[in-house]
Scaffold this motif. Sequence first.
Motif, PDB file in Angstrom:
ATOM      1  N   CYS A   9       0.836  -1.199   0.000  1.00 18.61           N
ATOM      2  CA  CYS A   9       0.000   0.000   0.000  1.00 18.61           C
ATOM      3  C   CYS A   9       0.875   1.255   0.000  1.00 18.61           C
ATOM      4  O   CYS A   9       1.825   1.359   0.768  1.00 18.61           O
ATOM      5  CB  CYS A   9      -0.907   0.007   1.229  1.00 18.61           C
ATOM      6  SG  CYS A   9      -1.934   1.469   1.412  1.00 18.61           S
ATOM      7  N   ILE A  10       0.517   2.196  -0.888  1.00 15.10           N
ATOM      8  CA  ILE A  10       1.278   3.460  -0.977  1.00 15.10           C
ATOM      9  C   ILE A  10       0.561   4.600  -0.250  1.00 15.10           C
ATOM     10  O   ILE A  10       0.928   5.764  -0.384  1.00 15.10           O
ATOM     11  CB  ILE A  10       1.556   3.844  -2.448  1.00 15.10           C
ATOM     12  CG1 ILE A  10       0.250   4.006  -3.226  1.00 15.10           C
ATOM     13  CG2 ILE A  10       2.482   2.811  -3.095  1.00 15.10           C
ATOM     14  CD1 ILE A  10       0.421   4.585  -4.636  1.00 15.10           C
ATOM     15  N   ASN A  11      -0.483   4.255   0.525  1.00 16.07           N
ATOM     16  CA  ASN A  11      -1.228   5.237   1.315  1.00 16.07           C
ATOM     17  C   ASN A  11      -1.823   6.357   0.476  1.00 16.07           C
ATOM     18  O   ASN A  11      -1.875   7.513   0.906  1.00 16.07           O
ATOM     19  CB  ASN A  11      -0.361   5.792   2.447  1.00 16.07           C
ATOM     20  CG  ASN A  11      -0.148   4.787   3.547  1.00 16.07           C
ATOM     21  OD1 ASN A  11      -1.082   4.124   3.979  1.00 16.07           O
ATOM     22  ND2 ASN A  11       1.087   4.639   3.981  1.00 16.07           N
ATOM     23  N   CYS A  12      -2.306   6.024  -0.710  1.00 15.41           N
ATOM     24  CA  CYS A  12      -2.898   7.054  -1.577  1.00 15.41           C
ATOM     25  C   CYS A  12      -4.307   7.432  -1.129  1.00 15.41           C
ATOM     26  O   CYS A  12      -4.777   8.523  -1.420  1.00 15.41           O
ATOM     27  CB  CYS A  12      -2.898   6.604  -3.031  1.00 15.41           C
ATOM     28  SG  CYS A  12      -4.078   5.284  -3.406  1.00 15.41           S
ATOM     29  N   GLY A  13      -4.996   6.508  -0.429  1.00 19.69           N
ATOM     30  CA  GLY A  13      -6.330   6.791   0.067  1.00 19.69           C
ATOM     31  C   GLY A  13      -7.455   6.618  -0.939  1.00 19.69           C
ATOM     32  O   GLY A  13      -8.603   6.911  -0.632  1.00 19.69           O
ATOM     33  N   ALA A  14      -7.161   6.150  -2.144  1.00 21.75           N
ATOM     34  CA  ALA A  14      -8.202   5.995  -3.167  1.00 21.75           C
ATOM     35  C   ALA A  14      -9.302   5.031  -2.732  1.00 21.75           C
ATOM     36  O   ALA A  14     -10.466   5.199  -3.096  1.00 21.75           O
ATOM     37  CB  ALA A  14      -7.585   5.523  -4.477  1.00 21.75           C
ATOM     38  N   CYS A  15      -8.962   4.033  -1.946  1.00 21.20           N
ATOM     39  CA  CYS A  15      -9.904   2.999  -1.550  1.00 21.20           C
ATOM     40  C   CYS A  15     -10.928   3.454  -0.514  1.00 21.20           C
ATOM     41  O   CYS A  15     -12.087   3.062  -0.568  1.00 21.20           O
ATOM     42  CB  CYS A  15      -9.153   1.792  -1.008  1.00 21.20           C
ATOM     43  SG  CYS A  15      -8.044   2.178   0.384  1.00 21.20           S
ATOM     44  N   GLU A  16     -10.501   4.282   0.410  1.00 15.84           N
ATOM     45  CA  GLU A  16     -11.335   4.625   1.569  1.00 15.84           C
ATOM     46  C   GLU A  16     -12.724   5.147   1.203  1.00 15.84           C
ATOM     47  O   GLU A  16     -13.727   4.634   1.718  1.00 15.84           O
ATOM     48  CB  GLU A  16     -10.598   5.613   2.468  1.00 15.84           C
ATOM     49  CG  GLU A  16     -11.341   5.931   3.740  1.00 15.84           C
ATOM     50  CD  GLU A  16     -10.584   6.896   4.623  1.00 15.84           C
ATOM     51  OE1 GLU A  16     -10.881   6.925   5.823  1.00 15.84           O
ATOM     52  OE2 GLU A  16      -9.705   7.630   4.125  1.00 15.84           O
ATOM     53  N   PRO A  17     -12.854   6.150   0.344  1.00 15.43           N
ATOM     54  CA  PRO A  17     -14.199   6.665   0.062  1.00 15.43           C
ATOM     55  C   PRO A  17     -15.066   5.724  -0.774  1.00 15.43           C
ATOM     56  O   PRO A  17     -16.281   5.929  -0.875  1.00 15.43           O
ATOM     57  CB  PRO A  17     -13.932   7.970  -0.698  1.00 15.43           C
ATOM     58  CG  PRO A  17     -12.586   7.803  -1.303  1.00 15.43           C
ATOM     59  CD  PRO A  17     -11.823   6.935  -0.336  1.00 15.43           C
ATOM     60  N   GLU A  18     -14.482   4.688  -1.334  1.00 19.20           N
ATOM     61  CA  GLU A  18     -15.234   3.756  -2.183  1.00 19.20           C
ATOM     62  C   GLU A  18     -15.990   2.696  -1.388  1.00 19.20           C
ATOM     63  O   GLU A  18     -16.892   2.064  -1.904  1.00 19.20           O
ATOM     64  CB  GLU A  18     -14.293   3.065  -3.174  1.00 19.20           C
ATOM     65  CG  GLU A  18     -13.577   4.014  -4.109  1.00 19.20           C
ATOM     66  CD  GLU A  18     -14.515   4.854  -4.950  1.00 19.20           C
ATOM     67  OE1 GLU A  18     -15.550   4.330  -5.413  1.00 19.20           O
ATOM     68  OE2 GLU A  18     -14.206   6.048  -5.143  1.00 19.20           O
TER      69      GLU A  18
END
Length: 116
Positions: A9-18
């Motif tokens: 994980c690169i901690n981009c945060g793309a997954c969280e709001p999905e």
Amino acid sequence: MAIIITDECINCGACEPECPNTAIYEGGVEWTWAGGTALTEVDFGDGTVIDAKDDQEPISDEFYYIVSDKCTECTGFHEEPQCAAVCPVDCCVPDPDNVEDEETLLAKKAWLHAEG
């Protein structure tokens, strides 16, 4: 089967709001059962009952993580897990330690969102 986030994980945060269940949290952030669900309390079946708004310890301090007991693989919401669909490094993968069939995932969705 729940989804896990690997240490790539690169901690981009793309997954969280999905996540329709609010099962994904940033590393080091406490989580709650109530977040994104209709739960007001959680009964563990062993006499332990907790307020769903009580903070729980982070599962990872280093990178985004998924609370497996809140993950339904987007079953009943989408055709595929949305975290995996948006992850730029493909680190959202099935968790071999939490295998669940569709019926179980739909029951978990109903429990989390107080359906039926």
